[in-house]
Design an enzyme around this catalytic site. Structure first.
Site, mmCIF file in Angstrom:
data_model
loop_
_atom_site.group_PDB
_atom_site.id
_atom_site.type_symbol
_atom_site.label_atom_id
_atom_site.label_comp_id
_atom_site.label_asym_id
_atom_site.label_seq_id
_atom_site.Cartn_x
_atom_site.Cartn_y
_atom_site.Cartn_z
ATOM 1 N N TYR A 15 13.327 62.388 29.090
ATOM 2 C CA TYR A 15 14.480 61.399 28.287
ATOM 3 C C TYR A 15 13.910 60.000 28.102
ATOM 4 O O TYR A 15 14.103 59.969 26.616
ATOM 5 C CB TYR A 15 15.704 61.516 29.196
ATOM 6 C CG TYR A 15 16.704 60.896 28.519
ATOM 7 C CD1 TYR A 15 17.669 61.658 27.586
ATOM 8 C CD2 TYR A 15 17.292 59.580 28.825
ATOM 9 C CE1 TYR A 15 18.668 61.281 27.081
ATOM 10 C CE2 TYR A 15 18.498 59.217 28.281
ATOM 11 C CZ TYR A 15 19.230 59.745 27.458
ATOM 12 O OH TYR A 15 20.273 59.306 26.677
ATOM 13 N N SER A 38 19.067 54.852 24.163
ATOM 14 C CA SER A 38 19.589 54.613 25.566
ATOM 15 C C SER A 38 18.673 53.623 26.043
ATOM 16 O O SER A 38 17.645 53.249 25.795
ATOM 17 C CB SER A 38 19.615 55.995 26.483
ATOM 18 O OG SER A 38 19.696 55.761 27.816
#
Length: 243
Positions: A150, A137
């Site tokens: 994350y 990501s």
């Protein structure tokens, strides 16, 4: 070896990106082995009851389950590529992020990828070919409040890819990362319109990406056109990270 003779193992195929990758590769004539820890009945129906797809329930946090997937006769009998799409998110400020939440995110996003790469290593090395794609990501390089676990897991995933590329290169095996930016669908459906509009305005292409955009990059990295690309991160973000 032709596309139809190749098998792609997609770890985490019931998610937004994972299912898009599965659809694209199935349309391209590949055999696919799909895994999920969640109920995948709806995804199976969406992809169609086709002979070239096999589903396995695999918890990527379980070393034995991941290892068993790669020693199964249906997996180990031929040439395969691997796409790691499994992931989870737990957005909380660091001060309120429980250690158990941190560990859960790391275990799925990073530990599971490590177990997958390690399990695939021996088969690919013996055969002298193969491709691994890990889905990351832009959060790995674009800090956002509340995404410590994350973002850290995805940044470490990219470092894992680079090390794997160095170790696997002499066996003619590539390892790369696809890092999508904000995507329409999925969690974005729960984002307030004003926030979504702000993301669009910060993106040079003035639109959100789609899971299909990410899947197209994965397909490219698995194909012959990417045979001399390894250890790289392909950003599929509409230019979001250059602003």
């Amino acid at each position: 070896m032709s596309v139809v003779e190749r098998t792609s193992i997609i770890i985490g195929a019931s998610g937004l990106v994972g299912s898009a990758v599965a659809r694209r590769l199935i349309r391209g004539g590949r055999n696919v082995i799909l895994t999920s820890t969640t109920e995948f009945t709806s995804r199976r129906a969406e992809l169609g009851d086709l002979s070239n797809q096999i589903w396995h329930a695999v918890d990527v946090r379980d070393e034995s389950q991941v290892s068993s997937l790669f020693t199964d006769p249906g997996t180990g009998s031929g040439r395969f590529d691997v796409v790691y799409c499994a992931g989870m998110i737990c957005d909380k400020p660091i001060a309120k992020l429980a250690y158990d939440d941190w560990k859960r995110v790391i275990s799925v996003n990073l530990d599971g990828a490590f177990l997958t790469v390690r399990a695939a290593f021996q088969n690919m090395a013996v055969r002298g070919e193969g491709s691994i794609v890990l889905v990351s990501s832009i959060s790995a390089r674009r800090a956002q409040a509340g995404q410590a676990a994350y973002a850290a897991s995805k940044a470490a995933l990219e470092a894992l890819c680079r090390c794997a590329a160095v170790e696997l290169g002499r066996f003619n095996v590539t390892c790369n990362v696809v890092a999508p930016g904000p995507l329409s669908g999925g969690m974005m459906e729960h984002v307030r319109p004003a926030v979504k509009d702000a993301l669009v305005q910060r993106t040079p292409l003035r639109r959100l990406g789609s899971a299909e955009d990410a899947a197209a990059a994965v397909e490219f990295l698995l194909g012959p056109g990417a045979r001399h690309i390894t250890g790289q991160t392909i950003l599929v973000d509409g230019g979001f990270t250059v602003t």
